[in-house]
Write a protein that holds these residues in place. Structure first.
Motif, PDB file in Angstrom:
ATOM      1  N   SER A   1       0.420   7.533 -19.573  1.00  0.00           N
ATOM      2  CA  SER A   1      -0.549   6.498 -19.223  1.00  0.00           C
ATOM      3  C   SER A   1       0.180   5.177 -19.086  1.00  0.00           C
ATOM      4  O   SER A   1       1.325   5.029 -19.534  1.00  0.00           O
ATOM      5  CB  SER A   1      -1.651   6.395 -20.290  1.00  0.00           C
ATOM      6  N   GLY A   2      -0.499   4.222 -18.475  1.00  0.00           N
ATOM      7  CA  GLY A   2       0.131   2.920 -18.306  1.00  0.00           C
ATOM      8  C   GLY A   2      -0.485   2.142 -17.167  1.00  0.00           C
ATOM      9  O   GLY A   2      -1.607   2.419 -16.733  1.00  0.00           O
ATOM     10  N   PRO A   3       0.255   1.159 -16.642  1.00  0.00           N
ATOM     11  CA  PRO A   3      -0.259   0.307 -15.571  1.00  0.00           C
ATOM     12  C   PRO A   3      -0.553   1.097 -14.297  1.00  0.00           C
ATOM     13  O   PRO A   3      -0.089   2.230 -14.116  1.00  0.00           O
ATOM     14  CB  PRO A   3       0.888  -0.681 -15.344  1.00  0.00           C
ATOM     15  N   GLU A   4      -1.317   0.472 -13.416  1.00  0.00           N
ATOM     16  CA  GLU A   4      -1.622   1.088 -12.131  1.00  0.00           C
ATOM     17  C   GLU A   4      -0.326   1.300 -11.350  1.00  0.00           C
ATOM     18  O   GLU A   4       0.450   0.367 -11.125  1.00  0.00           O
ATOM     19  CB  GLU A   4      -2.572   0.201 -11.326  1.00  0.00           C
ATOM     20  N   LEU A   5      -0.100   2.545 -10.919  1.00  0.00           N
ATOM     21  CA  LEU A   5       1.124   2.853 -10.193  1.00  0.00           C
ATOM     22  C   LEU A   5       1.169   2.175  -8.834  1.00  0.00           C
ATOM     23  O   LEU A   5       2.249   1.932  -8.289  1.00  0.00           O
ATOM     24  CB  LEU A   5       1.276   4.362 -10.050  1.00  0.00           C
ATOM     25  N   ALA A   6       0.016   1.863  -8.292  1.00  0.00           N
ATOM     26  CA  ALA A   6      -0.012   1.139  -7.019  1.00  0.00           C
ATOM     27  C   ALA A   6       0.657  -0.223  -7.149  1.00  0.00           C
ATOM     28  O   ALA A   6       1.228  -0.743  -6.178  1.00  0.00           O
ATOM     29  CB  ALA A   6      -1.458   0.969  -6.552  1.00  0.00           C
ATOM     30  N   GLU A   7       0.635  -0.809  -8.340  1.00  0.00           N
ATOM     31  CA  GLU A   7       1.275  -2.103  -8.570  1.00  0.00           C
ATOM     32  C   GLU A   7       2.712  -1.950  -9.053  1.00  0.00           C
ATOM     33  O   GLU A   7       3.559  -2.820  -8.802  1.00  0.00           O
ATOM     34  CB  GLU A   7       0.468  -2.899  -9.607  1.00  0.00           C
TER      35      GLU A   7
ATOM     36  N   ASP B   1       0.805  -1.214   0.000  1.00  0.00           N
ATOM     37  CA  ASP B   1       0.000   0.000   0.000  1.00  0.00           C
ATOM     38  C   ASP B   1       0.841   1.268   0.000  1.00  0.00           C
ATOM     39  O   ASP B   1       0.379   2.350   0.362  1.00  0.00           O
ATOM     40  CB  ASP B   1      -0.939   0.020   1.206  1.00  0.00           C
ATOM     41  N   VAL B   2       2.117   1.153  -0.439  1.00  0.00           N
ATOM     42  CA  VAL B   2       3.017   2.309  -0.400  1.00  0.00           C
ATOM     43  C   VAL B   2       2.511   3.462  -1.262  1.00  0.00           C
ATOM     44  O   VAL B   2       2.658   4.639  -0.911  1.00  0.00           O
ATOM     45  CB  VAL B   2       4.453   1.888  -0.795  1.00  0.00           C
TER      46      VAL B   2
END
Length: 457
Positions: free
Chosen positions: A436-442, A403-404
Motif C-alpha cells: 500500500s502507499g501513495p497513488e501510483l499515478a503520481e 497520464d503515463v
C-alpha cells in the motif's frame, strides 16, 4: 480591565501534554479576550528547580505557538513575599510551629482513631514561652502556618466556614475551611511553599483569571481566604479536568511521560498536540485544527467535562496524519531538506506522499524508494512474475507525461485480461516493494522510465 492569565509550572522537569493543556487553556482564553498571558515560573524550591527546565519549557511553549507577554521568576521576588509574611505576622495570622514530621503523622493517626478528621489541631498556638525556648534549645526551627478564618473567638474550636466561588468550568463551588489544616506557608528552612507566593504574585501582576487543573480546587478555598486577609479581591477561578492515559494513569513532569520534547522528537506536529490537549474532554469533537486561530474559535472553557479525560497517545498520530494531508510543500520545504528531499521533483513528491504519512520523517523512506529503488525484495504470488514480465514489456516509451500510469495499465489490462486488484497489486509491489502507499499515478512519473525498468522482477 484587561484579562490577564498566567501559566505557572515549577521548573522541575519537562512539561507533558497535561501541562500543555493548562498552558493552552490560558493562552486561548487570553487570545479570545484580547488579554495578556504571563509565563511565571514557580521556582521557590531552589533545590529541585533548574534553569535548563525553565528554558526547555519556554522552548516547548514557543514551538506550540504560545508567546508570553512577560516572563517572571518567583526566585527573584523573595523580598515581596517576605513583606507579605511580615504583614500576616502583624495581623496574628501566621504562627510558628515546631512539630517534626513524625510528630505530625502520629497526631493525625490519633485523630483518626478518635473519629476526627486528620487536620492540624493548632497545638502550636498554646505553646508556652518555656516550651518554645526548649524546642529552640534543641535546635528546632519553626515552620509557619496560616491561621484559617474558620472560627469566631477560639481558634481551637473551628466551625464550618464556607468559601464559595462561581467556577468558570465547574460552576458553583464550596470549600469548608473547617475541614482543612492550617496550611504551611513557610518551611523551617525559610523557603516558601506554593500557596503564598502564588497569591502575592497574582495580586502584584494583576491576574484576573486563574485557570488550572481541578487538583487545585481545595487550594482555591485557602487562597481566596489569603487574598482577602491581604486586602485583595480574588481573581476568577476555573478548574479544568486533568488528562490521564487510557489506563487512568496520571502524568508527571519528573517521569517524563508524554513530554512535549519527547512527542516532538517522535515527529508529532505542534497542532496535533494542541488539538488533542484542548479538545479532548470537552463537548467539541477532537479533530485536527490547522492553526491556533482555528483552535481558538473552537475553544470554550465552560464546555469542559468535570471528569478526567482519558486519551490514547496513538490518537496524536491520527491527528498528525490528518494535519499532514493539508500541509503545502512550502510549509514543509525546510524540514524535507533536512531529510535529503530536495530538487525539482520535491514539490510533486510531497503532494504524492503526504496523504500516506503519520509523521514528516516517514517521507524519507518514500523518497528513497522513488530515488534509489526498493528498500527490500518483495515476495510475489504464484503467476505474478510472468504477469509482471508481460507488463514491463508494455512500458510506454519516454518522455513520460502525467497520464503515463493510466496509459500503461490500460495496455496491460487489454493484453493480459487482468483488472482490479489482480492488476494493480503486483505492479505496486514491484514498483515500491510495499502493498500500500501513495497513488501510483503520481509516483510513477517521479520514478521515471529508467528507474521503473530497474525494478523489473
Amino acid at each position: 480591565m484587561t484579562v490577564t492569565v498566567r501559566f505557572a509550572p515549577s521548573p522541575t522537569g519537562r512539561i507533558h501534554i497535561g501541562n500543555t493543556r493548562t498552558a493552552l487553556f490560558n493562552w486561548l482564553f487570553a487570545q479570545n479576550n484580547k488579554g495578556r498571558f504571563i509565563q511565571r515560573f514557580d521556582d521557590t524550591d531552589l533545590e529541585r528547580s533548574r534553569k535548563e527546565y525553565a528554558d526547555s519549557i519556554l522552548y516547548d511553549l514557543h514551538w506550540l505557538g504560545i508567546f508570553p507577554d512577560s516572563i517572571e521568576y518567583q526566585s527573584k521576588r523573595f523580598d515581596i513575599y517576605d513583606r507579605a509574611v511580615e504583614k500576616l505576622k502583624a495581623l496574628g495570622l501566621l504562627y510558628a510551629c515546631y512539630e517534626t514530621p513524625e510528630e505530625l503523622d502520629l497526631r493525625r493517626k490519633v485523630r483518626r482513631t478518635r473519629g476526627l478528621p486528620p487536620v492540624y489541631g493548632r497545638e502550636a498556638l498554646s505553646l508556652s514561652a518555656d516550651e518554645i525556648a526548649s524546642y529552640e534549645a534543641e535546635g528546632r526551627k519553626p515552620h509557619w502556618r496560616f491561621l484559617l478564618p474558620n472560627f469566631t473567638d477560639d481558634p481551637s474550636s473551628p466551625q464550618r466556614t464556607e468559601v464559595q466561588w462561581d467556577d468558570l468550568v465547574r460552576g458553583e463551588q464550596t470549600v469548608d475551611l473547617a475541614s482543612l489544616s492550617d496550611p504551611v506557608l513557610v518551611r523551617a528552612d525559610g523557603t516558601y511553599l506554593y500557596t503564598l507566593p502564588s497569591v502575592v504574585d497574582d495580586m502584584e501582576m494583576g491576574v484576573t483569571h486563574v485557570i488550572r487543573g481541578d487538583d487545585h480546587v481545595t487550594n482555591t478555598g485557602v487562597q481566596i481566604a489569603l487574598f482577602k486577609v491581604l486586602g485583595a479581591e480574588p481573581p476568577l477561578f476555573g478548574h479544568h479536568n486533568l488528562l490521564t492515559t487510557s489506563s487512568g494513569e496520571g502524568l508527571s513532569k519528573r517521569s517524563g511521560a508524554l513530554s512535549v520534547e519527547g512527542l516532538r522528537e517522535a515527529g508529532v506536529e505542534p497542532m496535533a498536540i494542541a488539538s488533542l490537549a484542548v479538545l479532548i474532554g470537552t463537548s467539541e469533537n477532537v479533530q485536527a485544527m490547522a492553526s491556533m486561530a482555528e483552535l481558538a474559535a473552537h475553544f470554550d472553557l465552560s464546555s469542559t467535562s468535570r471528569s478526567a479525560s482519558k486519551f490514547d497517545p496513538d490518537e496524536l498520530f491520527v491527528l498528525n496524519h490528518a494535519l499532514l494531508q493539508h500541509l503545502e510543500f512550502e510549509d514543509v520545504r525546510d524540514r524535507l531538506q533536512l531529510l535529503g528531499i530536495e530538487g525539482e521533483r520535491a514539490p510533486a513528491f510531497w503532494n504524492a506522499v503526504r496523504g500516506n504519512l503519520q509523521k514528516i520523517a516517514d517521507a524519507r523512506d518514500w523518497w528513497r524508494i522513488v530515488d534509489e529503488g526498493l528498500l527490500e525484495n518483495p515476495e510475489f504470488e504464484a503467476g505474478d512474475r510472468e504477469f509482471l514480465a508481460q507488463a514491463f514489456d508494455l512500458l510506454p516509451e519516454s518522455p513520460w507525461e502525467a497520464d503515463v500510469w493510466k496509459a500503461w495499465t490500460t495496455s496491460v489490462r487489454e493484453e493480459t485480461g487482468r483488472k482490479g486488484k489482480a492488476l494493480f497489486a503486483p505492479l505496486r509491489l514491484a514498483l515500491t516493494g510495499r502493498a500500500s502507499g501513495p497513488e501510483l499515478a503520481e509516483i510513477l512519473p517521479l520514478i521515471g522510465r529508467e528507474g521503473t525498468l530497474a525494478r523489473r522482477p
